[in-house]
Design a protein around this motif. Structure first.
Motif, PDB file in Angstrom:
ATOM      1  N   LEU A 148       0.826  -1.207   0.000  1.00  0.00           N
ATOM      2  CA  LEU A 148       0.000   0.000   0.000  1.00  0.00           C
ATOM      3  C   LEU A 148       0.862   1.260   0.000  1.00  0.00           C
ATOM      4  CD1 LEU A 148      -2.773   1.387   0.252  1.00  0.00           C
ATOM      5  CD2 LEU A 148      -2.573   1.130   2.737  1.00  0.00           C
ATOM      6  N   LEU A 149       1.899   1.267   0.847  1.00  0.00           N
ATOM      7  CA  LEU A 149       2.784   2.431   0.915  1.00  0.00           C
ATOM      8  C   LEU A 149       3.570   2.611  -0.385  1.00  0.00           C
ATOM      9  CD1 LEU A 149       4.183   2.175   4.554  1.00  0.00           C
ATOM     10  CD2 LEU A 149       2.496   3.797   3.664  1.00  0.00           C
ATOM     11  N   LEU A 150       4.025   1.494  -0.970  1.00  0.00           N
ATOM     12  CA  LEU A 150       4.755   1.577  -2.232  1.00  0.00           C
ATOM     13  C   LEU A 150       3.888   2.209  -3.311  1.00  0.00           C
ATOM     14  CD1 LEU A 150       7.169   0.891  -4.092  1.00  0.00           C
ATOM     15  CD2 LEU A 150       6.107  -1.359  -4.465  1.00  0.00           C
ATOM     16  N   GLN A 151       2.664   1.726  -3.445  1.00  0.00           N
ATOM     17  CA  GLN A 151       1.771   2.267  -4.465  1.00  0.00           C
ATOM     18  C   GLN A 151       1.399   3.716  -4.162  1.00  0.00           C
ATOM     19  OE1 GLN A 151       1.050   0.733  -7.275  1.00  0.00           O
ATOM     20  NE2 GLN A 151       2.078  -1.159  -6.680  1.00  0.00           N
ATOM     21  N   ALA A 152       1.188   4.038  -2.891  1.00  0.00           N
ATOM     22  CA  ALA A 152       0.802   5.395  -2.520  1.00  0.00           C
ATOM     23  C   ALA A 152       1.902   6.386  -2.873  1.00  0.00           C
ATOM     24  CB  ALA A 152       0.486   5.463  -1.028  1.00  0.00           C
ATOM     25  N   VAL A 153       3.146   6.055  -2.518  1.00  0.00           N
ATOM     26  CA  VAL A 153       4.257   6.961  -2.786  1.00  0.00           C
ATOM     27  C   VAL A 153       4.502   7.079  -4.281  1.00  0.00           C
ATOM     28  CG1 VAL A 153       6.755   7.279  -2.542  1.00  0.00           C
ATOM     29  CG2 VAL A 153       5.381   6.616  -0.561  1.00  0.00           C
ATOM     30  N   TYR A 154       4.525   5.933  -4.971  1.00  0.00           N
ATOM     31  CA  TYR A 154       4.916   5.982  -6.381  1.00  0.00           C
ATOM     32  C   TYR A 154       3.795   6.505  -7.269  1.00  0.00           C
ATOM     33  CZ  TYR A 154       8.675   5.061  -9.568  1.00  0.00           C
ATOM     34  OH  TYR A 154       9.720   5.240 -10.432  1.00  0.00           O
ATOM     35  N   GLN A 155       2.583   5.984  -7.078  1.00  0.00           N
ATOM     36  CA  GLN A 155       1.487   6.449  -7.919  1.00  0.00           C
ATOM     37  C   GLN A 155       1.103   7.884  -7.585  1.00  0.00           C
ATOM     38  OE1 GLN A 155       0.727   4.687 -10.352  1.00  0.00           O
ATOM     39  NE2 GLN A 155       1.075   2.540  -9.827  1.00  0.00           N
ATOM     40  N   GLY A 156       1.222   8.245  -6.316  1.00  0.00           N
ATOM     41  CA  GLY A 156       0.756   9.555  -5.902  1.00  0.00           C
ATOM     42  C   GLY A 156       1.713  10.691  -6.184  1.00  0.00           C
ATOM     43  N   PHE A 157       3.016  10.430  -6.091  1.00  0.00           N
ATOM     44  CA  PHE A 157       3.948  11.554  -6.125  1.00  0.00           C
ATOM     45  C   PHE A 157       5.023  11.469  -7.222  1.00  0.00           C
ATOM     46  CE2 PHE A 157       2.660  11.051  -1.624  1.00  0.00           C
ATOM     47  CZ  PHE A 157       1.947  12.230  -1.499  1.00  0.00           C
TER      48      PHE A 157
END
Length: 294
Positions: free
Chosen positions: A216-225
């Motif tokens: 979840l954190l990987l996707q949040a950081v990469y997809q989001g920012f």
């Protein structure tokens, strides 16, 4: 003189950083299938998390000034959920390597077509040769994918091509309208966050609550920012310091980078035919680049 040389090197560093950012994004998007998150969650991260940074910047710079309402609407649609959901859907069917091949790889083809249709500009012999190599390579890769990656891989490839069509339209509009980075961020991130997030929260399926913390954190950081904000800044710096032609030449490495990372990280296999076609595609990209500087 020292400042100029330093800026020159930083421009090349930024361009190669984009290659890694986009290549690794292909891998991150592919493994999202195993995180429990839906493609709608990924789109929500792309717009919602990036908006946390973009909203204060937009309130300060007021990038909507100078844009007509029709321009905001069209640009927001092109960079919006329809575009990104097609792309994310592609990863449900096709290998990560195909994302770079059929999104980044076919952009020169659409560039030539838009040039012919919109501005009646005939392509040069160099562009025709490059486009021919790209098209032939893409056809070979699509055929080989059906043989080696499963009968449904062509569906993912088609979704990636549709994504490339959207992105090519964005490139054309950004050049014709001379858009600034903040105007792109405003339309592509803030407007879409306002429109998409309520729809996602109320009606679209989500696996956010049950997704493991690490993925979840990987996707949040990469997809989001990373691609939306950092990637855009890198592109702007590279184009400004080393020119569009040099930047585009380096970005021709994205399909190969995505394929290599797919093999190293995901264990995806490339047949000898795919490797040869990928090399041919890269050569076609390099040939088709328009050599001009800002």
């Amino acid at each position: 003189m020292t400042t100029s040389i330093s800026s020159h090197y930083s421009g090349y560093a930024a361009a190669w950083a984009i290659v890694f950012v986009w290549s690794f994004w292909l891998i991150v998007s592919r493994i999202a299938n195993d995180s429990g998150l839906t493609i709608y969650d990924l789109a929500a991260m792309r717009y919602g998390l990036a908006a946390l940074v973009a909203v204060p910047l937009c309130l300060y710079y007021k990038p909507w000034r100078g844009l007509r309402l029709t321009q905001i609407a069209l640009l927001s649609f092109i960079l919006g959920p329809v575009y990104i959901l097609f792309v994310f859907s592609g990863f449900l069917y096709a290998p990560a390597a195909h994302g770079g091949i059929f999104m980044n790889g076919v952009l020169p083809l659409f560039s030539i077509l838009f040039g012919i249709v919109l501005v009646r500009t005939a392509p040069s012999l160099r562009q025709v040769l490059g486009a021919t190599l790209i098209l032939a390579s893409a056809i070979v890769l699509a055929w080989d994918a059906v043989v080696t990656s499963g009968a449904n891989a062509w569906i993912g490839d088609l979704f990636f091509v549709i994504g490339a069509l959207f992105f090519s339209s964005f490139i054309v509009l950004s050049e014709r309208w001379n858009l600034g980075a903040m105007q792109i961020i405003f339309c592509g991130t803030v407007v879409n966050a306002v429109l998409y997030l309520p729809v996602w929260a109320l009606w679209l399926p989500s696996g956010l609550a049950s997704a493991p913390l690490g993925p979840l954190l990987l996707q949040a950081v990469y997809q989001g920012f990373v691609p939306n904000l950092i990637g855009l800044l890198f592109i702007a710096h590279a184009s400004r310091t080393i020119g569009n032609g040099n930047t585009s030449s380096i970005l021709a490495a994205v399909p190969g980078g995505g394929a290599l990372l797919g093999v190293l990280i995901l264990g995806e296999s490339l047949s000898p035919i795919s490797i040869a076609a990928l090399i041919s595609l890269t050569v076609g990209l390099l040939i088709s680049v328009r050599r001009r500087s800002l």
